[in-house]
Design an enzyme around this catalytic site. Structure first.
Site, PDB file in Angstrom:
ATOM      1  N   GLU A   1     -15.629 -58.457 -24.967  1.00  0.00           N
ATOM      2  CA  GLU A   1     -16.269 -58.972 -26.193  1.00  0.00           C
ATOM      3  C   GLU A   1     -17.345 -60.000 -25.850  1.00  0.00           C
ATOM      4  O   GLU A   1     -18.389 -60.053 -26.482  1.00  0.00           O
ATOM      5  CB  GLU A   1     -15.225 -59.588 -27.136  1.00  0.00           C
TER       6      GLU A   1
ATOM      7  N   HIS B   1     -20.481 -58.307 -25.200  1.00  0.00           N
ATOM      8  CA  HIS B   1     -21.242 -57.991 -26.416  1.00  0.00           C
ATOM      9  C   HIS B   1     -22.011 -59.218 -26.895  1.00  0.00           C
ATOM     10  O   HIS B   1     -23.150 -59.109 -27.338  1.00  0.00           O
ATOM     11  CB  HIS B   1     -20.308 -57.515 -27.532  1.00  0.00           C
TER      12      HIS B   1
ATOM     13  N   HIS C   1     -22.033 -50.911 -24.717  1.00  0.00           N
ATOM     14  CA  HIS C   1     -20.957 -50.133 -24.114  1.00  0.00           C
ATOM     15  C   HIS C   1     -21.526 -49.328 -22.957  1.00  0.00           C
ATOM     16  O   HIS C   1     -22.653 -48.841 -23.007  1.00  0.00           O
ATOM     17  CB  HIS C   1     -20.324 -49.203 -25.151  1.00  0.00           C
TER      18      HIS C   1
ATOM     19  N   CYS D   1     -19.478 -53.044 -13.951  1.00  0.00           N
ATOM     20  CA  CYS D   1     -20.113 -52.159 -12.981  1.00  0.00           C
ATOM     21  C   CYS D   1     -21.397 -52.822 -12.477  1.00  0.00           C
ATOM     22  O   CYS D   1     -21.801 -53.876 -12.953  1.00  0.00           O
ATOM     23  CB  CYS D   1     -20.406 -50.796 -13.592  1.00  0.00           C
TER      24      CYS D   1
HETATM   25 ZN   LIG Z   1     -16.981 -53.068 -27.189  1.00  0.00          ZN
HETATM   26 ZN   LIG Z   2     -21.088 -50.991 -16.936  1.00  0.00          ZN
END
Ligand SMILES: [Zn+2]
Ligand SMILES: [Zn+2]
Lengths: 191, 447
Positions: free
Chosen positions: A136, A139, A145, A170
């Site tokens: 979160e 975000h 995403h 990542c």
């Molecule tokens: Zn999310």
């Molecule tokens: Zn990622």
């Protein structure tokens, strides 16, 4: 240097096990090198209760957080133990507006084990809460995403998915996160 | 082309629209909402949407009616039906009418992501198919860079100079200005000229495919990767890589390419071993990347890497003195290509061509000449042969103020008169002093 200027607040809403907000704050410091402080709890979000759904409306809780002043904190993560929903979804583990300031983490479903009535051991419970919080927070720093299922920003609906994603971003999302954290504060605020 | 989609939510309930909006913002999709079927149709008319989420029960036009209309007029649009408990039968009916799927609200978050995954896969297949097909058919018809205007002379002077160095070049210019030609010219004059020139249009290729096109992949790296394949970054081996529409690539691809430019090494998808690569990068864009960098929507570090040298190609409307030369060239080309003998153009027709704004630039001019030559029955092209150019009244005018319209009109007349104020003031029916005042007031400047 910059990480000292950024502060993130972790605030319990109602009663939550004290170790959870602390663990979330520690994860934020450890993974993002940003200071996170646990604030004293705010009231239980009974105002957000929806008697038809027998759950708590995440949007209403976020709105209540917005009306609070968290001046010196750049981002605020509310932690609560009630079951959250948004109108289109049956439940959510967490909620945050893209690029916003406030996020929520619900612990309600995170204790469940894989069998009926089973619970997971505490380290897994804490890890789940940390994953939801960091996701979160991603975000809030405008990360989207991610399609890589081995990334914290990958959307994970159920607990089995949440357990499968690792506790790190990542390569790309790390870069995006680093970019966001190196931008000067207060340059963008989308509410 | 990034994996982002354009999505519209059609629902009469505000909280439902909002929760969809917030959700899809988290994917970076372009999302809009409509409160009724009518509003949805109006929005579809203005801009394309790939996916529509449509509530079945709405006052006025219901979801099923809207579905029927959308499938009829925009068959490529994917429609997902949203419904409450108790109307599953209608949902099944909607599936028969071409809806891709349905969701019973409220649904689990993972149900929505499953639906989206399915939609993404489907659309990816379609766009990959189109890309591969387009690539086979593709060949550049537009062959020559021509111009004697000072603006073009500047570009011509730059080409040999730029060709000497090995720095990355960014070519900025509107569509149809011939950016690829300039790139080819630089390659042809550079020390890499005997090595490959590879052009990729980043705007036409799905992100997933761009990655394997550039980096190549190992056998079994993903479904469909039955053979290992070298990517263009490897195939180009010493040559020039031309990335057209670089502004369209996703933030992830920017990170990847930046790394390649910095390290001069690549790793094939599904492999571990890094391979050395050597190429010169020329990119092109019609977008204002400087502005996008300032806004934070394009990576600054990547922008500086690709933009060591910048070449701006002026749009045709800013170098109208080149039009006769270009017309002459295309006339010869197409009267040679067609069996017809059409090799002249009337002064009247030339005036029409010079007055037109050419939003599609040289490519549009070439297409116009080709079309006129094919349809003409005489040896000389006349004004009437270009009747199709009379562009429809600009719809944007509706929302403009009188002042804006005035400014634009004066600018257009000035350009038509090559900024000869005396001539322009005659056309406008005002005296020179007034025109000078107006030029000052509107802050108009000679390009
Ligand atoms: Zn999310
Ligand atoms: Zn990622």
């Amino acid at each position: 240097m910059r990480s000292q200027k950024r502060r993130i607040a972790v605030v319990p809403l109602g009663e939550v096990p004290g170790i959870v907000p602390k663990s979330i704050a520690a994860h934020i410091l450890g993974y993002l090198n940003v200071n996170a402080e646990v604030l004293s709890p705010l009231r239980h979000p009974d105002y957000a209760y929806d008697p038809r759904r027998l759950q708590y409306n995440a949007g209403a809780v976020l709105k209540a957080l917005e009306s609070h002043s968290f001046g010196r904190y750049e981002k605020v993560i509310g932690v609560l133990d009630v079951d959250l929903f948004v109108p289109i979804f049956t439940y959510v583990f967490g909620e945050a507006k893209q690029g916003g300031k406030y996020a929520l983490v619900s612990l309600n479903r995170l204790r469940k084990g894989h069998g009926e009535g089973a619970f997971v051991p505490e380290p897994i419970y804490l890890e789940r809460a940390a994953k939801v919080a960091l996701h979160e927070l991603g975000h809030l720093y405008d990360l989207h995403h991610c399609s890589d299922s081995r990334c914290l920003m990958h959307f994970s609906g159920g607990l089995e998915y949440l357990d499968r994603i690792p506790l790190y971003f990542c390569r790309y999302c790390s870069v995006f996160m680093r970019d966001a954290l190196s931008r000067p504060r207060h340059r963008r605020s989308k509410g | 082309m990034a994996d982002k989609m354009s999505i519209m939510i059609v629902d009469d309930e505000k909280i439902i629209r909002e929760s969809f909006l917030y959700w899809f913002e988290k994917y970076g999709h372009r999302v809009e909402a409509a409160a009724s079927g009518m509003e949805a149709l109006e929005k579809l008319e203005k801009s394309p949407f790939e996916v529509l989420f449509v509530d079945i029960k709405m006052p006025g036009m219901n979801g099923i009616e809207l579905l029927g209309k959308v499938k009829e007029e925009y068959p490529d649009t994917t429609v997902i039906i949203i419904t409450a408990y108790g109307s599953i039968e209608t949902a099944v009916e909607a599936m028969k009418m071409g809806a891709a799927d349905y969701l019973l609200k409220p649904f689990k978050p993972e149900q929505l992501s499953l639906v989206m995954e399915k939609v993404t896969q489907q659309r990816k297949l379609v766009s990959e198919y189109r890309y591969v097909k387009g690539r086979l058919e593709e060949f550049t018809r537009f062959e020559n860079i021509i111009g004697q205007s000072p603006a073009m002379q500047e570009v011509f002077d730059l080409i040999p100079e730029v060709a000497q160095s090995d720095s990355s070049v960014l070519i900025m210019g509107e569509t149809g200005t011939g950016k690829e030609l300039v790139a080819k010219a630089i390659h042809a004059k550079s020390k890499r000229r005997h090595l490959p020139f590879i052009a990729i249009n980043c705007g036409a290729i799905p992100d997933s495919l761009l990655e394997s096109e550039l980096f190549g992949h190992e056998k079994g790296a993903f479904t469909g990767a039955t053979h290992p394949r070298k990517g263009f970054l490897e195939v180009v081996s010493g040559g020039t890589l031309f990335l057209d529409e670089i502004g369209e690539i996703s933030p992830k691809m920017q990170v990847d390419l930046l790394r390649v430019l910095e390290e001069k090494k690549i790793i094939r998808i599904g492999e571990r071993q890094a391979i050395d690569v050597d190429f010169r990068l020329i990119s092109a864009t019609r977008r204002d990347l400087e502005k996008e960098v300032a806004e934070g929507s394009f990576r600054e570090d990547f922008f500086y890497r690709i933009n060591v040298i910048m070449i701006r190609i002026p749009p045709l409307r800013q170098r109208k003195e080149d039009i006769p030369l270009l017309v002459e060239h295309f006339l010869q080309k197409y009267s040679r290509e067609t069996v017809k003998q059409v090799d002249h153009i009337s002064a009247d027709a030339m005036r029409v061509l010079k007055a037109y704004d050419w939003p599609g630039n040289v490519r549009e001019l070439e297409n116009a000449i080709e079309r006129a030559v094919v349809l003409s029955k005489a040896r000389t092209l006349k004004r009437e042969d270009f009747a199709f150019l009379r562009s429809p009244p600009e719809p944007v005018l509706k929302s403009r103020s009188l002042k804006e319209v005035e400014r634009e009109h004066i600018q257009r007349i000035l350009e038509d008169c090559d900024w000869n104020v005396t001539r322009a003031s005659k056309v406008l029916g005002i005296n020179r002093v007034t025109l000078h005042k107006m030029i000052k007031r509107h802050n108009l400047k000679r390009p």
